[in-house]
Design an enzyme around this catalytic site. Structure first.
Site, PDB file in Angstrom:
ATOM      1  N   ASN A  11      38.616  32.044  45.998  1.00  0.00           N
ATOM      2  CA  ASN A  11      38.865  33.065  46.054  1.00  0.00           C
ATOM      3  C   ASN A  11      38.517  34.261  47.187  1.00  0.00           C
ATOM      4  O   ASN A  11      37.565  34.334  46.480  1.00  0.00           O
ATOM      5  CB  ASN A  11      39.481  33.349  44.342  1.00  0.00           C
ATOM      6  CG  ASN A  11      39.381  35.474  44.384  1.00  0.00           C
ATOM      7  OD1 ASN A  11      40.423  34.994  45.341  1.00  0.00           O
ATOM      8  ND2 ASN A  11      39.084  35.741  43.804  1.00  0.00           N
ATOM      9  N   TRP A  12      39.265  34.542  48.102  1.00  0.00           N
ATOM     10  CA  TRP A  12      38.549  35.157  49.211  1.00  0.00           C
ATOM     11  C   TRP A  12      38.969  36.540  48.792  1.00  0.00           C
ATOM     12  O   TRP A  12      37.318  37.152  49.330  1.00  0.00           O
ATOM     13  CB  TRP A  12      39.573  35.036  50.366  1.00  0.00           C
ATOM     14  CG  TRP A  12      38.970  33.930  51.357  1.00  0.00           C
ATOM     15  CD1 TRP A  12      37.734  32.623  50.688  1.00  0.00           C
ATOM     16  CD2 TRP A  12      39.834  33.321  52.150  1.00  0.00           C
ATOM     17  NE1 TRP A  12      37.957  32.041  51.860  1.00  0.00           N
ATOM     18  CE2 TRP A  12      39.161  31.738  52.291  1.00  0.00           C
ATOM     19  CE3 TRP A  12      40.399  33.004  53.053  1.00  0.00           C
ATOM     20  CZ2 TRP A  12      39.290  30.671  53.495  1.00  0.00           C
ATOM     21  CZ3 TRP A  12      41.643  32.687  54.113  1.00  0.00           C
ATOM     22  CH2 TRP A  12      40.800  31.443  54.301  1.00  0.00           C
ATOM     23  N   LYS A  13      39.037  36.933  47.725  1.00  0.00           N
ATOM     24  CA  LYS A  13      38.948  38.282  47.495  1.00  0.00           C
ATOM     25  C   LYS A  13      38.885  39.186  48.300  1.00  0.00           C
ATOM     26  O   LYS A  13      40.476  38.977  48.890  1.00  0.00           O
ATOM     27  CB  LYS A  13      37.942  39.134  46.377  1.00  0.00           C
ATOM     28  CG  LYS A  13      37.518  37.994  45.670  1.00  0.00           C
ATOM     29  CD  LYS A  13      36.160  38.484  44.514  1.00  0.00           C
ATOM     30  CE  LYS A  13      35.720  37.443  43.867  1.00  0.00           C
ATOM     31  NZ  LYS A  13      35.204  38.286  42.979  1.00  0.00           N
ATOM     32  N   HIS A  98      42.415  37.788  36.752  1.00  0.00           N
ATOM     33  CA  HIS A  98      41.010  38.088  37.367  1.00  0.00           C
ATOM     34  C   HIS A  98      40.387  39.287  36.279  1.00  0.00           C
ATOM     35  O   HIS A  98      41.446  40.217  36.385  1.00  0.00           O
ATOM     36  CB  HIS A  98      40.671  38.100  38.491  1.00  0.00           C
ATOM     37  CG  HIS A  98      39.839  38.014  39.416  1.00  0.00           C
ATOM     38  ND1 HIS A  98      38.988  38.607  39.296  1.00  0.00           N
ATOM     39  CD2 HIS A  98      39.188  36.128  39.775  1.00  0.00           C
ATOM     40  CE1 HIS A  98      37.333  38.196  39.751  1.00  0.00           C
ATOM     41  NE2 HIS A  98      38.000  37.158  40.104  1.00  0.00           N
ATOM     42  N   GLU A 100      38.453  41.312  38.063  1.00  0.00           N
ATOM     43  CA  GLU A 100      38.513  42.326  38.306  1.00  0.00           C
ATOM     44  C   GLU A 100      40.015  43.404  38.764  1.00  0.00           C
ATOM     45  O   GLU A 100      39.655  43.990  38.614  1.00  0.00           O
ATOM     46  CB  GLU A 100      38.631  42.193  40.296  1.00  0.00           C
ATOM     47  CG  GLU A 100      36.740  42.045  40.711  1.00  0.00           C
ATOM     48  CD  GLU A 100      36.601  40.604  41.731  1.00  0.00           C
ATOM     49  OE1 GLU A 100      37.341  40.438  41.745  1.00  0.00           O
ATOM     50  OE2 GLU A 100      35.542  39.912  41.188  1.00  0.00           O
ATOM     51  N   GLY A 176      29.221  36.576  40.787  1.00  0.00           N
ATOM     52  CA  GLY A 176      28.802  37.398  40.917  1.00  0.00           C
ATOM     53  C   GLY A 176      28.015  37.488  40.975  1.00  0.00           C
ATOM     54  O   GLY A 176      27.725  38.605  41.997  1.00  0.00           O
ATOM     55  N   SER A 217      29.781  32.547  39.459  1.00  0.00           N
ATOM     56  CA  SER A 217      28.559  31.757  40.677  1.00  0.00           C
ATOM     57  C   SER A 217      28.244  30.163  40.824  1.00  0.00           C
ATOM     58  O   SER A 217      27.147  29.717  40.945  1.00  0.00           O
ATOM     59  CB  SER A 217      27.183  32.751  39.908  1.00  0.00           C
ATOM     60  OG  SER A 217      27.253  33.405  39.571  1.00  0.00           O
ATOM     61  N   GLY A 238      34.162  32.285  44.364  1.00  0.00           N
ATOM     62  CA  GLY A 238      34.619  33.584  44.986  1.00  0.00           C
ATOM     63  C   GLY A 238      33.399  33.157  46.481  1.00  0.00           C
ATOM     64  O   GLY A 238      33.922  32.134  47.388  1.00  0.00           O
TER      65      GLY A 238
HETATM   66  C1  PEP Z   1      35.283  35.117  41.002  1.00  0.00           C
HETATM   67  O1  PEP Z   1      35.138  35.748  41.068  1.00  0.00           O
HETATM   68  O2  PEP Z   1      36.670  34.211  40.330  1.00  0.00           O
HETATM   69  C2  PEP Z   1      34.313  34.173  41.137  1.00  0.00           C
HETATM   70  C3  PEP Z   1      33.794  33.023  40.747  1.00  0.00           C
HETATM   71  O3  PEP Z   1      33.291  34.698  41.759  1.00  0.00           O
HETATM   72  P1  PEP Z   1      31.706  34.271  42.557  1.00  0.00           P
HETATM   73  O4  PEP Z   1      31.638  32.576  42.341  1.00  0.00           O
HETATM   74  O5  PEP Z   1      31.318  34.716  43.080  1.00  0.00           O
HETATM   75  O6  PEP Z   1      31.361  34.591  41.120  1.00  0.00           O
END
Ligand code: PEP
Length: 263
Positions: A11-13, A98, A100, A176, A217, A238
């Site tokens: 997921n590039w957000k 998600h 966010e 994150g 993470s 992410g």
């Molecule tokens: C996410 O936002 O779905 C995610 C898993 O982010 P990250 O890997 O950066 O924790």
């Protein structure tokens, strides 16, 4: 479309531009060409770059995902993007719920369930994110939060809701932050999710097909320990998918896990 485990979703957000997308995908496509990798890999770019990404990954082993959809398919909804439009530019997977979106856009369980139904009705694959925040974890409310998030989907979409769908267990406190739960904890929660759906739907045989992935993470150092767990069917990544070197290592390490050879 058959989902093949281990499922790896990036997921590039709200990150990237045409140049970085080109660079990452150019290397990734080349990397995948050389490997016998047969599992589901999905890239989820910002919607403005979906069409561009689709042109680059067309006829490769990578699938395209959308980060969000509006609940309406068309009409006077300025600024929104519909699932029909996403499909038109090659999207097969849609991320829903998600944390966010829940936090910054006040998306609640009901809205998410309605979007989930739309995605299924239009023959795409929903990736439903569920998970507890830090406070809920500290108050031992994880299972209660997860069951609420699942219940409404089952109520609206029926007992087959999770056939050909993906559930992403994402503890919000891990996204994150670099704080990753112990793999035993992840396994216990995934087992709980499976059993919960099994009990609610009374469809033991169907439940064996359910796909539950972990997100939060994930990187090249922890992926193997996470994927070794029995009920972990893949990962949602992410930060770790923005750079070719990290993401390709994650894909490579995931495909070396023996348990998936039996799927
Ligand atoms: C996410 O936002 O779905 C995610 C898993 O982010 P990250 O890997 O950066 O924790």
């Amino acid at each position: 479309m058959k989902i093949k485990k281990p499922i790896i979703i990036g997921n590039w957000k709200l990150n990237g531009n045409k140049a970085t997308i080109y660079n990452v995908l150019h290397s990734l496509i080349h990397f995948l060409k050389e490997k016998i990798i047969d599992n589901t890999i999905v890239i989820i770019p910002p919607s403005i770059y979906l069409d561009y990404t689709h042109q680059l990954i067309h006829n490769t082993k990578i699938f395209l995902g959308g980060q969000n959809i509006d609940i309406n398919l068309q009409g006077a909804f300025t600024g929104d993007i519909s699932l029909v439009m996403l499909k038109d530019v090659g999207v097969h997977y849609v991320l829903l719920g998600h944390s966010e979106r829940r936090t910054y856009h006040q998306e609640n369980n009901l809205l998410i369930a309605k979007k989930f139904k739309l995605v299924k009705d239009l023959c795409c694959i929903p990736i439903l994110c569920i998970g507890e925040n830090k406070e809920e974890k500290d108050h031992d409310q994880t299972k209660c939060i997860l069951s609420k998030q699942l219940n409404i989907i089952l109520d609206i979409c029926g007992e087959n809701a999770f056939d050909n769908a993906i559930i992403a267990y994402e503890p919000v406190w891990s996204i994150g932050t670099g704080n990753i739960p112990n793999p035993n904890y992840i396994q216990k929660i995934h087992e709980y999710i499976k059993q919960y759906i099994q009990i609610k739907t009374q469809k033991k045989d169907k439940i064996l097909n359910i796909s539950i992935i972990y997100g939060g993470s994930v990187n090249q150092h922890n992926i193997q320990n996470i994927l070794q767990e029995k009920d972990v069917d893949g990962v949602l990544v992410g930060g770790g998918c923005l750079k070719y070197h990290t993401f390709s290592q994650i894909i490579q390490l995931a495909s070396s896990i023996k348990k998936y050879n039996f799927n």
